[in-house]
Design an enzyme around this catalytic site. Structure first.
Site, PDB file in Angstrom:
ATOM      1  NE  ARG A 168       4.681  -3.909  -7.348  1.00  0.00           N
ATOM      2  CZ  ARG A 168       5.678  -3.047  -7.574  1.00  0.00           C
ATOM      3  NH1 ARG A 168       5.888  -2.461  -8.869  1.00  0.00           N
ATOM      4  NH2 ARG A 168       6.286  -2.425  -6.445  1.00  0.00           N
ATOM      5  CB  SER A 217       5.280  -5.374  -1.185  1.00  0.00           C
ATOM      6  OG  SER A 217       6.382  -4.557  -1.227  1.00  0.00           O
ATOM      7  CD  GLU A 299       3.641  -6.035  -4.782  1.00  0.00           C
ATOM      8  OE1 GLU A 299       4.772  -6.026  -5.191  1.00  0.00           O
ATOM      9  OE2 GLU A 299       3.017  -4.803  -4.495  1.00  0.00           O
TER      10      GLU A 299
END
EC number: 1.3.1.98
Length: 315
Positions: A168, A217, A299
């Site tokens: 990520r 998310s 995130e």
């Protein structure tokens, strides 16, 4: 914010509300929103923009909280002219504004496997920047190069080693605006690839609140990887599991809620402010740490200021 801006062929809008441009529908205004006509227009604008003016490249707002006070400086949002998709042999070159799902479909039609992109919300620029992935595949696995315009207006080609892909995250240069990316995709049968994407979509709709106002998310998985989609995939260190263990599924603050269908989806259930959403997220992080000693990492990207800038005092 500077009163004088470079001449452009694109669109410049001052004091532009950004809330309507994000999936969560919250947030204050940008001092300036610039939508360039093409790469040359973008390069000329950045070249002529004073170096002290901050620049924030914004995608389709699918993974973003813009704080209620808005964003100082210039927000750059790419649109038409930056969403083309070109396929040559096993290489797919997509504009940074091309939607991930569209790229996956076009690649599948050509017998190329970028199916993991089909269920990822957002555009290619964001997918590269965040090394988006699911079902055990990541953008960095197929990434070959990206064309960017640096903060000083110069153009550059970045390789995978330049971006340092990790879970990520990447190390895209500060203020750089990605304009396109090229991927080297595995071959596959178009019908099989299409069937796989349809199955993935069905599974996503069964397990995620796709009809609610979310930004995907909320937190990275503490395990350090996305869902593999395999039967033996373990969940102990998935974000939703540690949130559940801390009793925070369904937690609310103002108009914000941790979704009851999937607790790692921070949701604007109606009338939420950016502060409601971010503060609820921080409450979840504290609860998870207290319960398990795990520090969840955001995130969702959060940008801007919590409060509007104070009006200048009269002399």
């Amino acid at each position: 914010m500077t009163k004088s801006l470079p001449n452009v062929r694109g669109t410049v809008t001052r004091n532009k509300d950004l809330g309507g441009l994000t999936w969560l529908r919250v947030g204050g205004p940008a001092d300036v929103l610039f939508q360039p006509a093409d790469v040359e227009d973008l390069a000329a604008f950045l070249s002529g923009l004073p170096t002290e003016v901050p620049v924030f490249p914004m995608g389709v707002g699918s993974n973003l909280i813009v704080r209620d006070g808005g964003v100082r400086g210039v927000v750059i949002r790419l649109g038409r002219g930056f969403n083309g998709i070109d396929i040559d042999s096993d290489r797919v070159t997509a504009g940074a504004a091309a939607l991930d799902a569209h790229v996956a479909r076009k690649a599948a039609e050509a017998g190329l496997d970028l199916t993991f992109l089909r269920t990822i919300p957002g555009s290619i620029g964001g997918a590269v920047r965040m090394n988006a992935g699911c079902y055990g595949s990541y953008t960095g696995d197929v990434f070959e190069s990206a064309e960017v315009v640096l903060r000083d207006g110069t153009r550059a080609t970045l390789s995978a080693s330049d971006l340092n892909f990790a879970y990520r995250s990447t190390t895209l240069p500060e203020g750089a605006v990605m304009v396109s990316a090229t991927f080297k995709a595995p071959n596959g049968d178009p019908e099989e690839l299409t069937a796989r994407m349809e199955a993935q979509l069905a599974k996503r709709d069964e397990t995620q609140p796709t009809k609610d106002r979310t930004a995907g998310s909320t937190f990275r998985n503490p395990a350090g990887f996305s869902s593999t989609g395999r039967e033996d995939d373990t969940h102990d260190l998935k974000a939703w599991k540690v949130i559940d263990n801390a009793g925070m599924r369904g937690a609310t603050r103002g108009g914000a809620v941790m979704n009851t269908m999937h607790s790692n989806f921070l949701t604007n259930a109606g009338g939420a402010t950016a502060a409601d959403l971010e503060d609820l997220g921080e409450e979840v992080r504290k609860a998870v740490y207290a319960q398990s000693g795990i520090t969840l990492q955001w995130e969702i990207m959060r940008v801007g200021e919590r409060d509007a800038p104070k009006a200048a005092k009269k002399q």
